[in-house]
Write a protein that holds these residues in place. Structure first.
Motif, mmCIF file in Angstrom:
data_model
loop_
_atom_site.group_PDB
_atom_site.id
_atom_site.type_symbol
_atom_site.label_atom_id
_atom_site.label_comp_id
_atom_site.label_asym_id
_atom_site.label_seq_id
_atom_site.Cartn_x
_atom_site.Cartn_y
_atom_site.Cartn_z
ATOM 1 N N UNK A 1 59.893 37.403 50.067
ATOM 2 C CA UNK A 1 59.764 37.399 51.572
ATOM 3 C C UNK A 1 60.749 37.985 52.496
ATOM 4 N N UNK A 2 61.746 38.268 51.911
ATOM 5 C CA UNK A 2 62.899 39.036 52.800
ATOM 6 C C UNK A 2 62.898 40.673 52.566
ATOM 7 N N UNK A 3 62.755 40.898 51.083
ATOM 8 C CA UNK A 3 62.778 42.393 50.803
ATOM 9 C C UNK A 3 61.415 43.156 50.817
ATOM 10 N N UNK A 4 60.419 42.390 50.721
ATOM 11 C CA UNK A 4 59.189 42.869 50.486
ATOM 12 C C UNK A 4 58.705 43.501 49.049
ATOM 13 N N UNK A 5 59.629 43.488 48.093
ATOM 14 C CA UNK A 5 59.753 43.923 46.764
ATOM 15 C C UNK A 5 58.518 43.223 46.261
ATOM 16 N N UNK A 6 57.665 43.921 45.294
ATOM 17 C CA UNK A 6 56.335 43.399 44.731
ATOM 18 C C UNK A 6 56.652 43.343 43.194
ATOM 19 N N UNK A 7 56.155 42.264 42.603
ATOM 20 C CA UNK A 7 56.005 41.944 41.287
ATOM 21 C C UNK A 7 54.771 41.644 40.876
ATOM 22 N N UNK A 8 54.261 41.959 39.789
ATOM 23 C CA UNK A 8 52.879 41.598 39.366
ATOM 24 C C UNK A 8 53.022 40.799 37.877
ATOM 25 N N UNK A 9 52.100 39.977 37.925
ATOM 26 C CA UNK A 9 52.000 39.213 36.625
ATOM 27 C C UNK A 9 50.625 39.009 35.915
ATOM 28 N N UNK A 10 50.348 39.194 34.617
ATOM 29 C CA UNK A 10 49.268 38.819 34.146
ATOM 30 C C UNK A 10 49.150 37.620 33.216
ATOM 31 N N UNK A 11 48.042 37.114 33.331
ATOM 32 C CA UNK A 11 48.107 35.717 32.318
ATOM 33 C C UNK A 11 48.194 36.046 30.910
ATOM 34 N N UNK A 12 48.990 35.223 30.141
ATOM 35 C CA UNK A 12 49.190 35.391 28.730
ATOM 36 C C UNK A 12 48.038 34.810 27.872
ATOM 37 N N UNK A 13 47.050 34.137 28.410
ATOM 38 C CA UNK A 13 45.876 33.689 27.834
ATOM 39 C C UNK A 13 44.839 35.017 27.670
ATOM 40 N N UNK A 14 44.579 35.200 26.318
ATOM 41 C CA UNK A 14 43.604 36.276 26.197
ATOM 42 C C UNK A 14 42.107 36.043 26.853
ATOM 43 N N UNK A 15 41.531 37.204 27.223
ATOM 44 C CA UNK A 15 40.153 36.718 27.853
ATOM 45 C C UNK A 15 39.174 36.343 26.546
ATOM 46 N N UNK A 16 38.605 34.965 27.016
ATOM 47 C CA UNK A 16 37.575 34.624 26.111
ATOM 48 C C UNK A 16 38.165 33.383 25.173
ATOM 49 N N UNK A 17 39.497 33.349 25.315
ATOM 50 C CA UNK A 17 40.130 32.088 24.882
ATOM 51 C C UNK A 17 40.001 31.073 25.892
ATOM 52 N N UNK A 18 39.979 29.542 25.015
ATOM 53 C CA UNK A 18 39.742 28.507 26.013
ATOM 54 C C UNK A 18 40.954 28.060 26.733
ATOM 55 N N UNK A 19 40.907 27.532 27.806
ATOM 56 C CA UNK A 19 41.813 27.238 28.731
ATOM 57 C C UNK A 19 42.368 25.640 28.443
ATOM 58 N N UNK A 20 43.295 25.478 28.261
ATOM 59 C CA UNK A 20 43.972 24.025 27.720
ATOM 60 C C UNK A 20 44.546 23.494 29.104
ATOM 61 N N UNK A 21 43.656 22.355 29.326
ATOM 62 C CA UNK A 21 43.956 21.607 30.582
ATOM 63 C C UNK A 21 43.855 22.606 31.939
ATOM 64 N N UNK A 22 42.952 23.577 31.837
ATOM 65 C CA UNK A 22 42.621 24.483 32.880
ATOM 66 C C UNK A 22 43.951 25.425 33.466
ATOM 67 N N UNK A 23 44.828 25.768 32.248
ATOM 68 C CA UNK A 23 46.147 26.395 32.703
ATOM 69 C C UNK A 23 46.180 27.858 32.324
ATOM 70 N N UNK A 24 46.573 28.570 33.445
ATOM 71 C CA UNK A 24 47.048 29.948 33.075
ATOM 72 C C UNK A 24 48.521 29.913 33.471
ATOM 73 N N UNK A 25 49.137 30.843 32.214
ATOM 74 C CA UNK A 25 50.531 30.833 32.075
ATOM 75 C C UNK A 25 50.830 32.394 32.519
ATOM 76 N N UNK A 26 51.865 32.544 33.044
ATOM 77 C CA UNK A 26 52.461 33.741 33.499
ATOM 78 C C UNK A 26 53.835 34.129 33.116
ATOM 79 N N UNK A 27 54.058 35.196 32.518
ATOM 80 C CA UNK A 27 55.546 35.539 32.358
ATOM 81 C C UNK A 27 56.118 36.235 33.241
ATOM 82 N N UNK A 28 57.132 35.656 34.000
ATOM 83 C CA UNK A 28 57.677 36.383 35.045
ATOM 84 C C UNK A 28 59.210 36.809 35.023
ATOM 85 N N UNK A 29 59.536 37.855 35.766
ATOM 86 C CA UNK A 29 61.094 38.113 35.617
ATOM 87 C C UNK A 29 61.445 38.481 37.053
ATOM 88 N N UNK A 30 62.044 37.837 37.865
ATOM 89 C CA UNK A 30 62.468 38.069 39.389
ATOM 90 C C UNK A 30 63.610 38.560 39.302
#
Length: 291
Positions: free
Chosen positions: A234-263
């Motif tokens: 919010x200060x620098x306006x640097x951008x980072x993107x993340x993709x969900x680790x769950x493969x498309x087609x795999x069931x969602x456990x407790x409706x969760x998506x998990x993302x690997x982040x590195x800030x």
């Protein structure tokens, strides 16, 4: 004991002064004394998962604006070229979540976020953005070069622009554990509004729940995945993107998506989670403090 003549004292003083200056010069020229090369103790050599969009030039690629928004409107034209290391415009990239280029717009108060996919017109990429209010904005182009050896690290180029007129700035919301995604969907962080570490790989969890409050069992494909997340400091306006680790087609456990982040930097980040359900695209927004 023999006393030193005043001339000897003067010579000794000059020698000491020269030695001190030499030491200071060596320290300033060394990596330890230079902020540009200093790495915090224990920090990895690469502080970010990929380029952060703070520059219009990265790895030999340059963002060349052709048409930049300068007025408010619902469909303000944007056009740009991506100039490669050879000096010529580049039009071919690897697919990145089913698209050649991802294009983002955000205002400096984290308002007006847009995620678009420009179309190629000759050697120029074109799209249209919605500018509802004046202010200072930044636009980002994200792509994966055809010759890259690491497809997980796209190039992200950023260019600022300003729209004249009245500006109603909005305070960035504080960190929260829940966000309304519209259409009856709610997204919850199971661990609550916890902080994330800086310069360390971390996993962010988000549970998507329907109108009845129950976790969803599945989602519609969105850009070839369960979802997409974009974050901005919010200060620098640097951008980072993340993709969900769950493969498309795999069931969602407790409706969760998990993302690997590195800030890469400390501070507040505004995260925009996009997903598709019921034939519509939904977006949840979270503020996360990185420390």
């Amino acid at each position: 004991m023999r006393k030193l003549h005043w001339a000897s004292w003067l010579a000794l003083g000059l020698a000491v002064a020269v030695a001190v200056v030499a030491i200071v010069f060596v320290v300033l020229q060394s990596p330890v004394g230079s902020n540009a090369h200093h790495q915090p103790s224990g920090a990895p050599m690469s502080l970010a998962a990929h380029s952060d969009g703070l520059s219009d030039f990265e790895n030999g690629f340059r963002f060349e604006p052709v048409a930049v928004p300068s007025v408010k409107g619902d469909a303000v034209p944007v056009a740009f070229r991506i100039v490669g290391p050879s000096g010529a415009a580049v039009t071919q990239f690897q697919l990145n979540q089913t698209k050649l280029i991802h294009f983002f717009v955000i205002r400096d108060d984290m308002q007006g976020f847009q995620h678009l996919h420009p179309e190629l017109d000759g050697d120029t990429w074109r799209t249209a953005v919605r500018i509802a209010d004046g202010g200072a904005y930044r636009m980002f182009a994200e792509f994966i070069p055809t010759d890259t050896k690491d497809v997980t690290h796209p190039v992200v180029l950023g260019v600022p622009f300003t729209v004249a007129g009245d500006t109603k700035l909005t305070q960035v919301p504080p960190p929260a554990a829940e966000s309304d995604a519209g259409g009856g969907f709610t997204v919850v962080r199971p661990e609550g509004a916890t902080q994330a570490p800086v310069r360390q790989p971390t996993v962010l969890r988000f549970s998507i729940r329907g109108a009845d409050g129950a976790p969803v069992r599945s989602l519609d494909p969105y850009l070839g995945a369960h979802g997409h997340m974009t974050g901005f400091n919010t200060t620098l306006l640097s951008a980072t993107h993340m993709h969900p680790r769950e493969a498309l087609g795999s069931p969602l456990i407790n409706g969760e998506l998990t993302f690997q982040a590195l800030f890469g930097e400390r501070g507040e980040y505004r995260l925009f989670l996009e997903f598709s359900a019921g034939g519509s695209t939904h977006r949840a927004e979270f503020t996360v403090f990185v420390n």
